[in-house]
Design a protein around this motif. Structure first.
Motif, short mmCIF file in Angstrom:
data_model
loop_
_atom_site.label_atom_id
_atom_site.label_comp_id
_atom_site.label_asym_id
_atom_site.label_seq_id
_atom_site.Cartn_x
_atom_site.Cartn_y
_atom_site.Cartn_z
N GLU A 297 7.55 4.01 9.51
CA GLU A 297 7.17 5.40 9.24
C GLU A 297 6.79 5.46 7.77
N ILE A 298 5.58 5.91 7.49
CA ILE A 298 5.11 5.94 6.10
C ILE A 298 4.99 7.38 5.63
N ALA B 146 7.55 3.26 3.07
CA ALA B 146 7.69 2.99 4.50
C ALA B 146 9.16 2.70 4.82
N ASN B 147 9.60 3.20 5.96
CA ASN B 147 10.96 2.98 6.46
C ASN B 147 10.87 2.44 7.88
N SER C 73 1.85 -0.66 -2.05
CA SER C 73 0.90 -1.39 -1.19
C SER C 73 1.62 -2.17 -0.09
N MET C 74 2.86 -2.58 -0.35
CA MET C 74 3.63 -3.27 0.69
C MET C 74 3.92 -2.32 1.85
N ALA C 75 4.19 -1.06 1.54
CA ALA C 75 4.42 -0.05 2.58
C ALA C 75 3.16 0.16 3.41
N LYS D 159 0.08 -1.19 8.67
CA LYS D 159 -1.04 -1.81 9.37
C LYS D 159 -0.61 -3.03 10.20
N MET D 160 0.35 -3.82 9.68
CA MET D 160 0.67 -5.12 10.26
C MET D 160 1.88 -5.14 11.19
N LEU D 161 2.81 -4.21 11.01
CA LEU D 161 4.08 -4.28 11.74
C LEU D 161 4.17 -3.22 12.82
N LYS D 162 4.68 -3.62 13.96
CA LYS D 162 4.92 -2.73 15.08
C LYS D 162 6.30 -3.03 15.66
#
Length: 128
Positions: free
Chosen positions: A18-19, A29-30, A60-62, A67-70
């Motif tokens: 969640e961003i 992001a959490n 930028s890591m958030a 984009k990359m993690l689900k």
């Protein structure tokens, strides 16, 4: 001598990141991360013990995580422990210990559950 606050985890996302964008357009992001261990009980049965961790990523890591993690993605995360305190709406003092990520590496995407992902990507903190 200075102390060391280092956490290394390999686990699976319990939910999509969640961003939120804070003042100054800073991304946060959490997400939850599950790590599991196996042991045998007194009867010889294999028992799984799962720990849930609260992960926080910044900037930028958030955005990369979004984009990359689900949910279900297996990741390697390096970071540090941080405890926050606050008073909730019922005036009760609360606290939470989180892992503030400094880098992560995608190990296995949800779609490829039978083999390691060949397109692993490493994302480091930019501290900007």
């Amino acid at each position: 001598m200075a102390g060391v606050n280092k956490v290394i985890l390999i686990g699976n996302l319990g939910k999509d990141p969640e961003i939120k964008y804070l003042e100054g357009n800073i991304a946060k992001a959490n997400f939850s991360l599950a790590t599991s261990e196996w042991h045998k009980d007194k009867q010889g049965n294999k028992v799984e013990q799962t720990e849930w961790h609260h992960i926080v990523l910044w900037r930028s890591m958030a955005e990369s995580a979004e984009k990359m993690l689900k949910k279900g993605t297996q990741v390697y995360i390096e970071g540090k422990l941080q405890t926050r305190q606050w008073v909730d709406k019922d005036n009760i003092k609360r606290n939470i210990t989180e892992i503030v990520g400094e880098s992560f590496l995608v190990l296995q995407k949800k779609e490829s559950t039978n083999s390691q992902s060949s397109n692993s990507e490493n994302v480091d903190s930019d501290n900007s």
